[in-house]
Scaffold this active site. Structure first.
Site, short mmCIF file in Angstrom:
data_model
loop_
_atom_site.label_atom_id
_atom_site.label_comp_id
_atom_site.label_asym_id
_atom_site.label_seq_id
_atom_site.Cartn_x
_atom_site.Cartn_y
_atom_site.Cartn_z
N GLU A 200 38.59 36.49 48.00
CA GLU A 200 39.22 37.76 48.40
C GLU A 200 39.34 37.93 49.92
O GLU A 200 38.88 38.92 50.50
CB GLU A 200 38.49 38.94 47.76
CG GLU A 200 38.76 38.98 46.26
CD GLU A 200 38.30 40.23 45.54
OE1 GLU A 200 37.35 40.87 46.01
OE2 GLU A 200 38.87 40.55 44.49
N GLU A 381 40.76 35.73 38.55
CA GLU A 381 39.98 36.90 38.11
C GLU A 381 40.91 37.92 37.48
O GLU A 381 41.92 38.29 38.07
CB GLU A 381 39.26 37.58 39.28
CG GLU A 381 38.03 36.87 39.76
CD GLU A 381 37.23 37.68 40.78
OE1 GLU A 381 37.19 38.92 40.67
OE2 GLU A 381 36.68 37.04 41.70
C1 BG6 Z 1 36.27 41.05 42.65
C2 BG6 Z 1 35.13 40.17 43.07
O1 BG6 Z 1 36.44 41.98 43.66
O2 BG6 Z 1 36.13 41.89 41.54
C3 BG6 Z 1 34.05 39.99 42.03
O3 BG6 Z 1 35.59 38.91 43.51
C4 BG6 Z 1 33.84 41.30 41.27
O4 BG6 Z 1 32.90 39.52 42.68
C5 BG6 Z 1 35.13 41.65 40.57
O5 BG6 Z 1 32.77 41.28 40.38
C6 BG6 Z 1 35.04 42.86 39.64
O6 BG6 Z 1 34.48 43.95 40.30
P1 BG6 Z 1 33.26 44.75 39.70
O7 BG6 Z 1 32.92 45.73 40.73
O8 BG6 Z 1 33.75 45.37 38.44
O9 BG6 Z 1 32.18 43.77 39.47
#
Ligand code: BG6
Length: 484
Positions: A200, A381
């Site tokens: 990110e 992701e």
């Molecule tokens: C992304 C990150 O921002 O979102 C992860 O790369 C993170 O590390 C993911 O876990 C989801 O966010 P959250 O706050 O729901 O865990």
């Protein structure tokens, strides 16, 4: 509804949310080890002791800030719970986890390296053998199970010693230390084909996870410049050591829509796009875009560049673009508050955490990236963070997650077939439940596999497949033939 055979499908994680094993095998603390658990309403805290002896803490936004004030010594408080220390214990359970993923039919696993497990302070001349051996074992286990590892070299954190001594990415010294880490990883994990230099990258200036103590805009962009250099130099090195590997970096893509057709909102949308794309523009096109020069002038930012920097950034660019995409946002001239921007779209349902559910945004992110850069796209992701309710056998009937995936996968299919996007693969966030980054909770779960653990780390940590696990298994076996 068949997907191409060569797509990679996997699960994604980050060490500070998944691995645990704090203090084991010679691992020293990272910046993230000082961040407490939080919850839906209370933000996480970074804890420290001031030179005058007083304890202090700073509120951490979305789990991403890891910046200690000046005169502060990172310190653990006895009554606090720090989720990264045990996370969900991948460190001791990696064989079981990899087998569970392989049994589902996945062929990819994204995970990140805990830098201070390999170089405990970041500055040792030789790596910590037990640390690098752990990752060798993980990689071997992946290949044994037919899984391609996808490695994030740096997922937000860094050895706390580098933050303390040099202000993290503010110093070029951190680039050298990072490259030392890269060399060891490329040499010892040379069978790995897919790499991400950083996670990110485009959020790095919005938050403070750069380790620099003085958190000014000037310092943040200087840190980012060093990260651009570090990434390019890592790619140079990687191409020498593993010529057939592919090197990318990861960007947060929450596609934005103009809130209305008012030209002021459209312009706000253009500006939001630039803020977001600046990082990938540099890392893929190889130069700072002209719009950024104006931004720097307006904000009195002057990047300290050395003689060869532009050439290095120009020469060693990303082979592919990868991103996280969970949700979409809106751009409005009147309200630039990012957190609120997700809530304002009346056409979309929101999760209990206020994240807008928007399958089309995933197609949008894929096509935007492809149309802009014409390099392969890897969705690394995506997923639904939700509070699951297991029955007495800890079985979770997560039909909502099945629907989320079903609808998002259909959009990926369209991106491939109707938009011609070259997609390398898809890794769902937290296929095995892990700790939330933004809130530090366990109850914001993403997985196909339930982990028996609560927000304070209590529980057996046993892994129990959810209903979505079996749905995903069918999806993979039928190459998408079960999509509704
Ligand atoms: C992304 C990150 O921002 O979102 C992860 O790369 C993170 O590390 C993911 O876990 C989801 O966010 P959250 O706050 O729901 O865990």
């Amino acid at each position: 509804m068949k997907f191409p055979d060569d797509l990679l499908w996997g699960s994604a994680s980050a060490d500070m949310q998944y691995e645990g094993g704090f203090g084991e095998g010679g691992r020293l603390p990272t910046t993230h080890d000082y961040i407490t658990a939080g919850n839906h309403n209370t933000s996480r805290k970074l804890t420290y002791k001031m030179l005058n002896g007083n304890y202090g803490s700073a509120s951490v936004r979305l789990g991403k800030d890891a910046t200690f004030p000046e005169q502060a010594i990172p310190t653990l408080m006895p009554d606090e719970y720090y989720p990264s220390h045990q996370a969900v214990d991948f460190y001791h359970r990696y064989k079981e986890d990899i087998k569970l993923l392989a049994d589902m039919g996945l062929n990819c696993m994204r995970f990140s390296i805990c830098w201070s497990r390999v170089f405990p302070t970041g500055e040792e001349d030789t790596p910590n053998e037990e640390g690098i051996k752990f990752y060798e074992n993980v990689v071997d286990e992946c290949f044994k199970n037919g899984i391609q590892p996808l490695i994030t070299i740096c997922h937000d954190e860094l050895p706390v010693a580098l933050a303390e001594k040099y202000g993290g990415w503010l110093s070029r010294r951190t680039i050298d230390c990072y490259l030392k880490l890269c060399r060891v990883l490329f040499e010892r994990l040379h069978k790995v084909k897919y790499w991400l230099t950083f996670n990110e990258v485009n959020l790095l200036t919005g938050y403070s996870r750069l380790g620099a103590k003085k958190d000014s805009l000037q310092n943040k962009y200087q840190c980012v410049h060093h990260i651009f250099l570090a990434s390019s130099l890592a790619i140079k090195l990687g191409r020498e050591i593993i010529p057939n590997a592919m090197f990318g970096a990861m960007f947060a893509m929450s596609p934005a829509y103009p809130e209305t057709c008012n030209p002021e909102d459209i312009w706000a949308w253009v500006e939001q796009g630039r803020t977001n794309f600046f990082y990938s523009d540099v890392m893929i096109r190889g130069y700072y875009p002209s719009y950024q020069d104006f931004y720097f002038d307006e904000n009195n930012i002057c990047i300290d560049m050395e003689k060869d920097d532009a050439e290095i950034i120009g020469k060693y660019n990303l082979d592919y673009i990868s991103f996280s995409c969970y949700r979409s946002t809106t751009a409005s001239a009147g309200n630039k508050n990012y957190a609120e921007s997700m809530l304002r779209n009346p056409y979309l349902e929101k999760t209990p955490w206020g994240w807008a559910i928007d399958p089309i945004s995933l197609r949008f992110a894929c096509t935007q990236a492809w149309d802009r850069y014409q390099v392969p796209v890897f969705i690394v992701e995506n997923g639904l963070g939700f509070e699951d309710e297991p029955d007495e056998n800890l079985y979770v009937q997560d039909d909502y997650r099945i629907k989320y995936l079903n609808d998002h996968f259909k959009e990926i299919k369209k991106a491939v077939e109707e938009d011609g996007v070259n997609i390398l693969g898809y890794t769902m966030w937290g296929g095995i439940d892990l700790v939330s980054l933004s809130t530090g909770e366990m109850k914001k779960r993403y997985g196909w596999i339930y982990v028996d653990m609560d927000d304070m780390g209590n529980g057996t940590k046993n892994r129990i497949p959810k209903k979505s696990y079996y749905w995903m298994k069918d999806f993979l076996a039928l190459k998408g033939g079960n999509l509704a």
